[in-house]
Design a protein around this motif. Structure first.
Motif, PDB file in Angstrom:
ATOM      1  N   ARG A  78       0.830  -1.209   0.000  1.00 23.86           N
ATOM      2  CA  ARG A  78       0.000   0.000   0.000  1.00 23.86           C
ATOM      3  C   ARG A  78       0.871   1.267   0.000  1.00 23.86           C
ATOM      4  NH1 ARG A  78      -3.265   0.654   4.436  1.00 23.86           N
ATOM      5  NH2 ARG A  78      -4.848   1.668   3.160  1.00 23.86           N
ATOM      6  N   TRP A  79       1.925   1.236  -0.814  1.00 24.55           N
ATOM      7  CA  TRP A  79       2.894   2.333  -0.772  1.00 24.55           C
ATOM      8  C   TRP A  79       2.311   3.664  -1.249  1.00 24.55           C
ATOM      9  CZ3 TRP A  79       4.686   4.796  -5.269  1.00 24.55           C
ATOM     10  CH2 TRP A  79       4.374   4.158  -6.481  1.00 24.55           C
ATOM     11  N   ARG A  80       1.369   3.599  -2.171  1.00 30.99           N
ATOM     12  CA  ARG A  80       0.788   4.861  -2.649  1.00 30.99           C
ATOM     13  C   ARG A  80       0.024   5.577  -1.534  1.00 30.99           C
ATOM     14  NH1 ARG A  80      -1.540   4.197  -8.756  1.00 30.99           N
ATOM     15  NH2 ARG A  80      -0.416   2.324  -9.332  1.00 30.99           N
ATOM     16  N   MET A  81      -0.818   4.830  -0.827  1.00 31.53           N
ATOM     17  CA  MET A  81      -1.583   5.438   0.263  1.00 31.53           C
ATOM     18  C   MET A  81      -0.653   5.896   1.387  1.00 31.53           C
ATOM     19  SD  MET A  81      -4.613   5.591  -0.716  1.00 31.53           S
ATOM     20  CE  MET A  81      -5.276   6.202   0.850  1.00 31.53           C
ATOM     21  N   LEU A  82       0.442   5.141   1.613  1.00 33.69           N
ATOM     22  CA  LEU A  82       1.410   5.550   2.620  1.00 33.69           C
ATOM     23  C   LEU A  82       2.018   6.915   2.263  1.00 33.69           C
ATOM     24  CD1 LEU A  82       4.062   3.340   4.329  1.00 33.69           C
ATOM     25  CD2 LEU A  82       4.764   5.479   3.274  1.00 33.69           C
ATOM     26  N   LEU A  83       2.422   7.075   1.008  1.00 32.85           N
ATOM     27  CA  LEU A  83       3.020   8.347   0.586  1.00 32.85           C
ATOM     28  C   LEU A  83       2.000   9.481   0.598  1.00 32.85           C
ATOM     29  CD1 LEU A  83       5.342   7.283  -2.379  1.00 32.85           C
ATOM     30  CD2 LEU A  83       5.982   7.799  -0.028  1.00 32.85           C
ATOM     31  N   LYS A  84       0.763   9.178   0.210  1.00 32.07           N
ATOM     32  CA  LYS A  84      -0.283  10.198   0.236  1.00 32.07           C
ATOM     33  C   LYS A  84      -0.482  10.732   1.658  1.00 32.07           C
ATOM     34  CE  LYS A  84      -5.207  10.944  -0.802  1.00 32.07           C
ATOM     35  NZ  LYS A  84      -5.584  11.346   0.571  1.00 32.07           N
ATOM     36  N   GLY A  85      -0.579   9.809   2.637  1.00 30.41           N
ATOM     37  CA  GLY A  85      -0.766  10.235   4.011  1.00 30.41           C
ATOM     38  C   GLY A  85       0.422  11.013   4.544  1.00 30.41           C
ATOM     39  N   LEU A  86       1.626  10.555   4.183  1.00 29.10           N
ATOM     40  CA  LEU A  86       2.831  11.242   4.631  1.00 29.10           C
ATOM     41  C   LEU A  86       2.907  12.656   4.072  1.00 29.10           C
ATOM     42  CD1 LEU A  86       5.631  11.094   6.033  1.00 29.10           C
ATOM     43  CD2 LEU A  86       6.543  10.233   3.867  1.00 29.10           C
ATOM     44  N   TYR A  87       2.580  12.790   2.788  1.00 32.51           N
ATOM     45  CA  TYR A  87       2.640  14.111   2.159  1.00 32.51           C
ATOM     46  C   TYR A  87       1.569  15.042   2.724  1.00 32.51           C
ATOM     47  CZ  TYR A  87       2.309  17.739  -1.399  1.00 32.51           C
ATOM     48  OH  TYR A  87       2.273  18.953  -2.042  1.00 32.51           O
ATOM     49  N   ASP A  88       0.341  14.558   2.830  1.00 36.22           N
ATOM     50  CA  ASP A  88      -0.751  15.419   3.302  1.00 36.22           C
ATOM     51  C   ASP A  88      -0.514  15.891   4.731  1.00 36.22           C
ATOM     52  OD1 ASP A  88      -1.949  15.114   0.875  1.00 36.22           O
ATOM     53  OD2 ASP A  88      -3.424  13.636   1.538  1.00 36.22           O
ATOM     54  N   LYS A  89       0.123  15.061   5.531  1.00 44.62           N
ATOM     55  CA  LYS A  89       0.360  15.411   6.930  1.00 44.62           C
ATOM     56  C   LYS A  89       1.527  16.376   7.095  1.00 44.62           C
ATOM     57  CE  LYS A  89       1.417  13.280  11.418  1.00 44.62           C
ATOM     58  NZ  LYS A  89       1.669  11.996  12.128  1.00 44.62           N
ATOM     59  N   ASN A  90       2.529  16.291   6.204  1.00 41.23           N
ATOM     60  CA  ASN A  90       3.776  17.025   6.421  1.00 41.23           C
ATOM     61  C   ASN A  90       4.159  17.984   5.293  1.00 41.23           C
ATOM     62  OD1 ASN A  90       4.973  15.521   8.929  1.00 41.23           O
ATOM     63  ND2 ASN A  90       4.343  13.885   7.535  1.00 41.23           N
ATOM     64  N   LYS A  91       3.265  18.255   4.344  1.00 39.53           N
ATOM     65  CA  LYS A  91       3.669  18.993   3.149  1.00 39.53           C
ATOM     66  C   LYS A  91       4.181  20.398   3.430  1.00 39.53           C
ATOM     67  CE  LYS A  91      -1.140  20.259   2.103  1.00 39.53           C
ATOM     68  NZ  LYS A  91      -2.220  20.144   1.088  1.00 39.53           N
ATOM     69  N   GLU A  92       3.751  21.007   4.545  1.00 43.41           N
ATOM     70  CA  GLU A  92       4.222  22.355   4.868  1.00 43.41           C
ATOM     71  C   GLU A  92       5.573  22.333   5.580  1.00 43.41           C
ATOM     72  OE1 GLU A  92       2.681  24.882   3.744  1.00 43.41           O
ATOM     73  OE2 GLU A  92       0.917  23.783   3.030  1.00 43.41           O
ATOM     74  N   LYS A  93       5.981  21.160   6.081  1.00 46.39           N
ATOM     75  CA  LYS A  93       7.172  21.111   6.929  1.00 46.39           C
ATOM     76  C   LYS A  93       8.288  20.216   6.387  1.00 46.39           C
ATOM     77  CE  LYS A  93       4.388  19.555  10.010  1.00 46.39           C
ATOM     78  NZ  LYS A  93       3.782  18.969  11.250  1.00 46.39           N
ATOM     79  N   LEU A  94       7.940  19.306   5.465  1.00 44.47           N
ATOM     80  CA  LEU A  94       8.891  18.270   5.090  1.00 44.47           C
ATOM     81  C   LEU A  94       8.945  18.097   3.576  1.00 44.47           C
ATOM     82  CD1 LEU A  94      10.670  16.285   6.750  1.00 44.47           C
ATOM     83  CD2 LEU A  94       8.839  14.595   6.496  1.00 44.47           C
ATOM     84  N   SER A  95      10.156  18.135   3.017  1.00 44.52           N
ATOM     85  CA  SER A  95      10.366  17.829   1.604  1.00 44.52           C
ATOM     86  C   SER A  95      10.745  16.362   1.481  1.00 44.52           C
ATOM     87  CB  SER A  95      11.474  18.709   1.014  1.00 44.52           C
ATOM     88  OG  SER A  95      11.110  20.072   1.046  1.00 44.52           O
ATOM     89  N   VAL A  96      10.108  15.653   0.548  1.00 51.52           N
ATOM     90  CA  VAL A  96      10.270  14.201   0.457  1.00 51.52           C
ATOM     91  C   VAL A  96      10.740  13.803  -0.941  1.00 51.52           C
ATOM     92  CG1 VAL A  96       9.129  11.964   0.686  1.00 51.52           C
ATOM     93  CG2 VAL A  96       8.430  13.877   2.152  1.00 51.52           C
ATOM     94  N   LEU A  97      11.820  13.019  -0.989  1.00 52.99           N
ATOM     95  CA  LEU A  97      12.276  12.389  -2.219  1.00 52.99           C
ATOM     96  C   LEU A  97      12.095  10.891  -2.079  1.00 52.99           C
ATOM     97  CD1 LEU A  97      14.823  14.720  -1.562  1.00 52.99           C
ATOM     98  CD2 LEU A  97      15.076  14.200  -3.985  1.00 52.99           C
ATOM     99  N   VAL A  98      11.529  10.269  -3.091  1.00 52.48           N
ATOM    100  CA  VAL A  98      11.286   8.832  -3.093  1.00 52.48           C
ATOM    101  C   VAL A  98      12.036   8.218  -4.262  1.00 52.48           C
ATOM    102  CG1 VAL A  98       9.535   7.030  -3.184  1.00 52.48           C
ATOM    103  CG2 VAL A  98       8.992   9.231  -2.122  1.00 52.48           C
ATOM    104  N   THR A  99      12.842   7.198  -3.993  1.00 53.61           N
ATOM    105  CA  THR A  99      13.577   6.549  -5.074  1.00 53.61           C
ATOM    106  C   THR A  99      13.079   5.115  -5.236  1.00 53.61           C
ATOM    107  OG1 THR A  99      15.346   5.789  -3.586  1.00 53.61           O
ATOM    108  CG2 THR A  99      15.624   7.931  -4.611  1.00 53.61           C
ATOM    109  N   GLY A 100      13.046   4.661  -6.472  1.00 50.88           N
ATOM    110  CA  GLY A 100      12.576   3.308  -6.750  1.00 50.88           C
ATOM    111  C   GLY A 100      12.704   3.009  -8.226  1.00 50.88           C
ATOM    112  N   SER A 101      12.093   1.913  -8.639  1.00 47.62           N
ATOM    113  CA  SER A 101      12.234   1.505 -10.035  1.00 47.62           C
ATOM    114  C   SER A 101      10.883   1.225 -10.653  1.00 47.62           C
ATOM    115  CB  SER A 101      13.159   0.285 -10.139  1.00 47.62           C
ATOM    116  OG  SER A 101      12.733  -0.744  -9.266  1.00 47.62           O
ATOM    117  N   ALA A 102      10.521  -0.047 -10.806  1.00 45.52           N
ATOM    118  CA  ALA A 102       9.370  -0.410 -11.638  1.00 45.52           C
ATOM    119  C   ALA A 102       8.061   0.191 -11.168  1.00 45.52           C
ATOM    120  CB  ALA A 102       9.251  -1.931 -11.697  1.00 45.52           C
ATOM    121  N   ARG A 103       7.703   0.012  -9.917  1.00 43.89           N
ATOM    122  CA  ARG A 103       6.359   0.377  -9.499  1.00 43.89           C
ATOM    123  C   ARG A 103       6.127   1.882  -9.468  1.00 43.89           C
ATOM    124  NH1 ARG A 103       4.414  -4.086  -4.992  1.00 43.89           N
ATOM    125  NH2 ARG A 103       4.605  -5.872  -6.375  1.00 43.89           N
ATOM    126  N   LEU A 104       7.170   2.682  -9.325  1.00 42.70           N
ATOM    127  CA  LEU A 104       6.985   4.124  -9.398  1.00 42.70           C
ATOM    128  C   LEU A 104       6.467   4.532 -10.767  1.00 42.70           C
ATOM    129  CD1 LEU A 104      10.126   5.555  -7.549  1.00 42.70           C
ATOM    130  CD2 LEU A 104       7.858   5.074  -6.638  1.00 42.70           C
TER     131      LEU A 104
END
Length: 377
Positions: A78-104
């Motif tokens: 459930r990585w998409r929902m995990l990233l959505k929640g992380l971004y919505d909660k911290n978008k004003e305070k935290l910059s996020v870079l995600v690295t990966g391959s196929a599923r991105l």
């Protein structure tokens, strides 16, 4: 050895306003690039580390870190929902870079829960100008010999390249495919990986591969799609208009690691294909154009290796030749029949000339002109 990755400045521009996703082949340098935005290892989190995984899943990431890198989170169902929640909660305070391959890459295939929250960048093997701003022939020769992946290119040893290649292929087949859980018979797909380098540059015959491996053509098609998802290979489609009897169903296959090839002509063709794919993806990811890399071939077997389309219109065609002595007659044939403004013949020789319709150029000269086009529009 430090390399200048051309997409870095554009990632920096977007980092404060959106989540950044960096995709690309295994060992191409995604994590290394992402870490250049960090001041401390405390800002780096890997899904493969159990402690980091617990922090990521529970959203207990310290926002005072300001910038973080999340590596391999696509392994979570459930990585998409995990990233959505992380971004919505911290978008004003935290910059996020995600690295990966196929599923991105699946984020680009339609509607998803992260829409509007991220920018996706594809990191390619090294392009000539990312290594050498002077575009020397010796650097081109090194790229042909050792490929564009940073580790073997830096070591510049054939022995080290062979060891690196063996390890990479093993991890691609057994680790990446296992993570995707889309292929059950890994031993057969390993045989397919052994066969594909010999298919580079020629029309790809799914039927022939199916006969060699004693499986159905549909199975081969599915396996190749999976190998494309994990950045082992990629295919390009034919281009044509009603003015020529173009082939329609054929395609050509190339490898992300062009140094796997030994025959000089196909090696150079695969190298040019990869540099042009870099060019197309850069203009898509940075400027938002719709870019396509295709080839020209008609039913009488006349062919030009590549044509680049921008927003559906061809902008130039390229024929690859190892030497520089003679212009391909196919270039003249298609020049009079297709609405392509510029035809190049690109080579590894020394001479350059125009015959009034075809531009014959050293690869380095050709690429210098392409670099000038890689600017924000």
């Amino acid at each position: 050895m430090n390399f200048t990755r051309s997409i870095r400045n554009y990632i920096e521009e977007e980092l404060s306003s959106r989540m950044i996703l960096i995709g690309g082949p295994r060992q191409v340098g995604k994590t290394t690039l992402a870490k250049t935005f960090l001041k401390s290892n405390k800002q780096y989190f890997s899904w493969d580390d159990l402690e980091d995984r617990t922090l990521i899943k529970s959203h207990r990431l310290d926002s005072s870190l300001r910038t973080i890198v999340l590596d391999e989170v696509h392994k979570y169902t459930r990585w998409r929902m995990l990233l959505k929640g992380l971004y919505d909660k911290n978008k004003e305070k935290l910059s996020v870079l995600v690295t990966g391959s196929a599923r991105l890459d699946t984020l680009r295939k339609g509607g998803d829960s992260l829409f509007g929250r991220y920018r996706y960048f594809r990191l390619h093997p090294l392009a000539l100008h990312e290594i050498d701003t002077k575009l020397k022939r010796s650097t081109t020769e090194d790229l042909l010999r050792y490929g564009g992946f940073p580790e073997p290119f830096s070591k510049k040893s054939q022995r080290m390249y062979r060891l690196w290649k063996r390890e990479r292929l093993s991890r691609v087949v057994y680790q990446d495919l296992r993570d995707l859980d889309l292929v059950k018979d890994l031993s057969k797909i390993e045989l397919l990986v052994d066969l594909l380098p010999a298919k580079v540059g020629s029309p790809l015959s799914i039927k022939s591969l199916a006969e060699d491996l004693e499986v159905s053509p549909n199975t081969i098609s599915n396996w190749i799609q999976v190998l494309e998802m994990i950045y082992y290979c990629y295919r390009i489609l034919p281009y044509g208009t009603s003015k020529i009897r173009a082939v329609k169903k054929s395609n050509k296959l190339y490898l992300w690691d062009w140094a796997e090839l030994s025959e000089k002509g196909y090696l150079f063709e695969n190298f040019v294909a990869s540099q042009l794919l870099y060019y197309c993806h850069f203009l898509e990811d940075i400027n938002g154009f719709k870019m396509e890399l295709r080839f020209i071939r008609d039913t009488d077997l006349r062919e030009v290796d590549f044509v680049v389309l921008k927003d559906g219109k061809p902008i130039f065609a390229v024929e690859c030749k190892h030497g520089d002595k003679k212009i391909s007659p196919h270039l003249h044939y298609f020049k009079t029949r297709l609405p392509i403004p510029i035809f190049y013949q690109v080579h590894l020789g020394q001479d350059e000339w125009d015959d009034g319709t075809i531009l014959v150029r050293r690869f380095e000269t050709f690429w210098k002109d392409r670099i000038l086009e890689l600017v924000p529009a």
